[in-house]
Write an enzyme that holds these catalytic residues in place. Sequence first.
Site, PDB file in Angstrom:
ATOM      1  N   HIS A  11      17.427 -26.228 -36.666  1.00  0.00           N
ATOM      2  CA  HIS A  11      18.299 -26.019 -35.512  1.00  0.00           C
ATOM      3  C   HIS A  11      19.521 -26.941 -35.573  1.00  0.00           C
ATOM      4  O   HIS A  11      19.388 -28.155 -35.434  1.00  0.00           O
ATOM      5  CB  HIS A  11      17.477 -26.302 -34.254  1.00  0.00           C
ATOM      6  CG  HIS A  11      18.200 -26.118 -32.974  1.00  0.00           C
ATOM      7  ND1 HIS A  11      18.479 -27.166 -32.131  1.00  0.00           N
ATOM      8  CD2 HIS A  11      18.699 -25.010 -32.380  1.00  0.00           C
ATOM      9  CE1 HIS A  11      19.103 -26.700 -31.059  1.00  0.00           C
ATOM     10  NE2 HIS A  11      19.250 -25.401 -31.183  1.00  0.00           N
ATOM     11  N   GLU A  38      20.253 -22.953 -38.882  1.00  0.00           N
ATOM     12  CA  GLU A  38      20.825 -22.294 -37.712  1.00  0.00           C
ATOM     13  C   GLU A  38      22.162 -22.943 -37.412  1.00  0.00           C
ATOM     14  O   GLU A  38      22.320 -24.161 -37.591  1.00  0.00           O
ATOM     15  CB  GLU A  38      19.862 -22.456 -36.524  1.00  0.00           C
ATOM     16  CG  GLU A  38      20.262 -21.694 -35.277  1.00  0.00           C
ATOM     17  CD  GLU A  38      21.023 -22.507 -34.258  1.00  0.00           C
ATOM     18  OE1 GLU A  38      21.417 -21.940 -33.239  1.00  0.00           O
ATOM     19  OE2 GLU A  38      21.255 -23.710 -34.487  1.00  0.00           O
ATOM     20  N   ASP A  40      25.879 -22.458 -34.714  1.00  0.00           N
ATOM     21  CA  ASP A  40      26.558 -21.795 -33.605  1.00  0.00           C
ATOM     22  C   ASP A  40      28.023 -21.646 -33.982  1.00  0.00           C
ATOM     23  O   ASP A  40      28.626 -22.589 -34.494  1.00  0.00           O
ATOM     24  CB  ASP A  40      26.443 -22.648 -32.335  1.00  0.00           C
ATOM     25  CG  ASP A  40      24.999 -22.961 -32.001  1.00  0.00           C
ATOM     26  OD1 ASP A  40      24.343 -22.108 -31.400  1.00  0.00           O
ATOM     27  OD2 ASP A  40      24.536 -24.065 -32.367  1.00  0.00           O
ATOM     28  N   HIS A  53      28.112 -26.351 -31.477  1.00  0.00           N
ATOM     29  CA  HIS A  53      27.220 -25.770 -30.478  1.00  0.00           C
ATOM     30  C   HIS A  53      27.922 -25.415 -29.178  1.00  0.00           C
ATOM     31  O   HIS A  53      27.665 -24.368 -28.588  1.00  0.00           O
ATOM     32  CB  HIS A  53      26.052 -26.706 -30.152  1.00  0.00           C
ATOM     33  CG  HIS A  53      25.214 -26.163 -29.039  1.00  0.00           C
ATOM     34  ND1 HIS A  53      25.419 -26.513 -27.722  1.00  0.00           N
ATOM     35  CD2 HIS A  53      24.233 -25.233 -29.047  1.00  0.00           C
ATOM     36  CE1 HIS A  53      24.565 -25.832 -26.960  1.00  0.00           C
ATOM     37  NE2 HIS A  53      23.838 -25.054 -27.737  1.00  0.00           N
ATOM     38  N   GLU A 146      24.347 -17.920 -34.714  1.00  0.00           N
ATOM     39  CA  GLU A 146      24.453 -17.614 -33.283  1.00  0.00           C
ATOM     40  C   GLU A 146      25.902 -17.442 -32.868  1.00  0.00           C
ATOM     41  O   GLU A 146      26.741 -18.315 -33.093  1.00  0.00           O
ATOM     42  CB  GLU A 146      23.804 -18.715 -32.425  1.00  0.00           C
ATOM     43  CG  GLU A 146      23.945 -18.375 -30.935  1.00  0.00           C
ATOM     44  CD  GLU A 146      23.290 -19.362 -29.979  1.00  0.00           C
ATOM     45  OE1 GLU A 146      22.543 -20.246 -30.433  1.00  0.00           O
ATOM     46  OE2 GLU A 146      23.551 -19.219 -28.761  1.00  0.00           O
TER      47      GLU A 146
HETATM   48 CA    CA Z   1      22.129 -22.179 -31.311  1.00  0.00          CA
END
Ligand code: CA
Length: 332
Positions: A11, A38, A40, A53, A146
């Site tokens: 993450h 992961e 963003d 993020h 994401e």
């Molecule tokens: Ca995220």
Amino acid sequence: MQRVKPAIVAHRGASAYLPESTLPAKALAVAQGADYVEHDIVMTRDNELLVNHDLWLDEVSDVAERFPGRAREDGHFYVIDFDLEEILTLGVSSRFRVVDGDVLPVWPDRYPVWQGRFGFHTFEEELQFLAGIEHSTGRRVGIFTELKSPWFHEREGGDLAAAVYDVLGRYGYRTAADGCRVMSFDPQALRHIREEIAPRTGITVPLTQLIGRTADQEVFERLPSGEWVNYDVDWMRDPTRVGALAEWADGIGPDIAMLLDQADAGGLRVNDLASAAQAAGMYVTPWTLRADALPPGADSYGEVFDLLARDALVDAVITDFPDLAEACRTAS
Ligand code: CA
């Protein structure tokens, strides 16, 4: 039947150990056994894609000192109000908050605030970096990408999903076999991808509907009047209704706590949400397993990992601690 063990998804990288989202955090994640990283994705004023993020820069960088006067009324310095060239000059730190002028770490036991030199990078730079690691290690490193608040970017005049898909296509992420999943809390964005962007680009990577809470105000929708209102997402975690998400999503990404209930005999048990989603043909990839912020009622990281892996049969575990997940997976 041999049960497939869950994939490990780091993450924002190995964010328990290095400043979140940075390339060093991604490198450590791979070294610690992560199968995927992961990230963003947020858009800049000049339509570049940044790995970050937040929609703003001020909780992980020195933007407030470097560009005073550039905050919006809410006090935040938004990525979309800066050109990439400006953002790349900023220093990056572990996450902090400023209280009465004091800089306080959000995670006091993690990598210290303002120690060492880190910076921002683009989505493309991250894909190049991961490709380099794949080349040098011979390991595959997938991505969970994401889309951060696509509705916000639409309101500001940008099409975040289309821009991300342009990059994915150019870097060879086209089908489920290419090791990419695209995630968002915003169901309208996923529908936009499924109905328009995927057919146009031929990119068919799996789509994950992240499941949040309406009260967190992660998703807004525009009414015919033009007014933007908070979108109700609480129905998504109802086991009798979650199957409806299969219309536009291949899987769900709920908060881990949404999959767990208090057991009558004490401790935690897995509830019906994961199995209901799986019955509708969707995978389950919950977020975020943290040793220093366990879900309510949990005693240990390993307890939660085992519940997710053995009882909820999740497809992947998204964690700040890829090393702990790898140890649990090896032991299970
Ligand atoms: Ca995220």
